[in-house]
Design an enzyme around this catalytic site. Structure first.
Site, PDB file in Angstrom:
ATOM      1  N   TRP A 182       7.975  21.235  55.471  1.00  0.00           N
ATOM      2  CA  TRP A 182       7.474  22.604  54.626  1.00  0.00           C
ATOM      3  C   TRP A 182       6.305  23.174  55.227  1.00  0.00           C
ATOM      4  CZ3 TRP A 182       9.043  26.160  52.217  1.00  0.00           C
ATOM      5  CH2 TRP A 182       8.657  26.848  51.218  1.00  0.00           C
TER       6      TRP A 182
ATOM      7  N   ARG B 226      -1.065  16.791  63.080  1.00  0.00           N
ATOM      8  CA  ARG B 226      -1.856  15.616  63.187  1.00  0.00           C
ATOM      9  C   ARG B 226      -1.705  14.631  64.418  1.00  0.00           C
ATOM     10  NH1 ARG B 226      -0.850  10.414  61.601  1.00  0.00           N
ATOM     11  NH2 ARG B 226       1.232  11.138  60.658  1.00  0.00           N
TER      12      ARG B 226
ATOM     13  N   SER C 156      12.234  25.196  46.457  1.00  0.00           N
ATOM     14  CA  SER C 156      12.088  25.720  47.963  1.00  0.00           C
ATOM     15  C   SER C 156      12.336  24.518  48.798  1.00  0.00           C
ATOM     16  CB  SER C 156      10.692  26.721  48.258  1.00  0.00           C
ATOM     17  OG  SER C 156       9.694  25.555  47.920  1.00  0.00           O
TER      18      SER C 156
ATOM     19  N   ALA D 122      12.635  23.207  52.362  1.00  0.00           N
ATOM     20  CA  ALA D 122      12.479  23.908  53.741  1.00  0.00           C
ATOM     21  C   ALA D 122      13.696  24.175  54.643  1.00  0.00           C
ATOM     22  CB  ALA D 122      11.414  22.730  54.414  1.00  0.00           C
TER      23      ALA D 122
ATOM     24  N   LYS E 267       8.400  17.178  38.159  1.00  0.00           N
ATOM     25  CA  LYS E 267       9.736  17.386  38.193  1.00  0.00           C
ATOM     26  C   LYS E 267      10.201  16.348  39.158  1.00  0.00           C
ATOM     27  CE  LYS E 267       9.099  19.115  42.644  1.00  0.00           C
ATOM     28  NZ  LYS E 267       9.688  18.704  43.969  1.00  0.00           N
TER      29      LYS E 267
ATOM     30  N   ASP F 267      11.959  24.545  39.804  1.00  0.00           N
ATOM     31  CA  ASP F 267      11.943  23.446  40.759  1.00  0.00           C
ATOM     32  C   ASP F 267      12.410  22.102  40.108  1.00  0.00           C
ATOM     33  OD1 ASP F 267      10.986  22.284  43.249  1.00  0.00           O
ATOM     34  OD2 ASP F 267       8.811  22.470  42.613  1.00  0.00           O
TER      35      ASP F 267
ATOM     36  N   THR G  59      15.285  20.225  42.225  1.00  0.00           N
ATOM     37  CA  THR G  59      15.100  18.789  42.734  1.00  0.00           C
ATOM     38  C   THR G  59      16.197  17.742  42.109  1.00  0.00           C
ATOM     39  OG1 THR G  59      12.737  19.565  42.881  1.00  0.00           O
ATOM     40  CG2 THR G  59      13.542  17.205  43.005  1.00  0.00           C
TER      41      THR G  59
ATOM     42  N   SER H 189      17.451  17.037  48.104  1.00  0.00           N
ATOM     43  CA  SER H 189      16.218  16.484  47.356  1.00  0.00           C
ATOM     44  C   SER H 189      16.101  14.949  47.538  1.00  0.00           C
ATOM     45  CB  SER H 189      16.492  16.654  45.660  1.00  0.00           C
ATOM     46  OG  SER H 189      15.409  15.878  44.959  1.00  0.00           O
ATOM     47  N   ARG H 190      14.758  14.453  48.172  1.00  0.00           N
ATOM     48  CA  ARG H 190      14.492  13.327  48.649  1.00  0.00           C
ATOM     49  C   ARG H 190      14.271  12.441  47.254  1.00  0.00           C
ATOM     50  NH1 ARG H 190       9.558  14.393  52.682  1.00  0.00           N
ATOM     51  NH2 ARG H 190       9.254  16.040  51.000  1.00  0.00           N
TER      52      ARG H 190
END
Length: 259
Positions: free
Chosen positions: A13, A33, A137, A139, A190, A243, A247, A253-254
């Site tokens: 994202w 990172r 949204s 990604a 959600k 959302d 989702t 959707s994970r």
């Protein structure tokens, strides 16, 4: 001239938002990172781990030096998992330029305290305009240039409009509002319902069960939101209902896949 933006977090994202901004002509730097990941992205001009189909614009900067990214930015957009949000905020607070805007595309609560993310921001950077970027949204679809709409919620109307304008593109629309709490609540709750929907789908309980879970789950979100002071129209909009539907039904959707 567009203000410089630092996007912190080189996951799917964060990468998608950074590329979107850079394509819109916004001076943008993406911070990662992992030093090796930064080198790989700079070399390939793509995030081959998360979004291999999205090529970086030549104008997108890649950096592993967070102090420089934050210090030189007029807007800092945080896109890291909620469990890393507090620590990252503590790291960047000394480096944020006076008057710089703080935005986050992180969904969830602070796991250590259960608090809303905006509460952490207000404590550490009380004199800075703040906004949450959220909504339905994936990604990958943003990366492919598919139509997307989300919301920018802020108590500073000028900052919300500025950020929405920077994100706006032919296939990307950002709406604005002033209900940060409601937007954060919808984006967090959600996920629980998406896991439950995935469980129901995995058990083969059918589309009726899925629709029932989504509808009754939306009712629970509204009840809790009302108790906490969120606006019902926020929860019935992109940050809540939009959302939730995405989702609970989308194959990308994970949380649904986890269920």
């Amino acid at each position: 001239m567009s203000p410089p933006v630092a996007v912190l977090g080189a996951g799917s994202w964060g990468t998608a938002l950074a590329v979107l901004l850079a394509r819109n002509g916004v001076p943008t730097t993406l911070w990662g990172r992992s030093p090796q990941a930064v080198v790989d992205m700079a070399t390939a001009r793509a995030n081959t781990r998360y979004l291999p189909e999205m090529t970086f614009p030549d104008t997108l900067g890649i950096s592993g030096v967070i102090e420089t990214c934050v210090r030189d930015a007029a807007i800092v957009l945080i896109s890291v998992p909620s469990h890393a949000f507090r620590d990252l905020l503590d790291v960047i607070t000394p480096w944020v330029a006076p008057g710089a805007g703080i935005a986050w595309a992180t969904k969830g609560f602070d796991p250590g305290s259960g608090r809303f993310l905006h509460e952490l921001v207000n404590e550490r950077l009380p004199d800075h305009p703040a906004a949450v970027v959220t909504g339905p949204s994936f990604a990958r679809e943003v990366a492919l240039g598919m139509p997307t709409a989300l919301t920018v919620q802020s108590n500073d109307a000028d900052f919300a409009q500025q950020l929405a304008r920077l994100l706006h593109a032919p296939t990307f629309r950002a709406y604005t509002g002033n209900d940060i709490l409601g937007a954060e609540l919808g984006g967090a709750m959600k996920n629980v319902l998406a896991v439950a929907t995935g469980v129901a789908d995995g058990m083969g309980l059918g589309l009726n069960a899925r629709a029932g879970l989504i509808t009754r789950g939306m009712n629970e979100i509204l009840r809790l939101g009302t108790a906490l002071g969120a606006k019902p129209e926020t929860l019935m909009g992109l940050a809540g209902l939009g959302d939730l539907v995405l989702t609970c039904t989308g194959d990308l959707s994970r949380n649904r896949r986890l269920g």
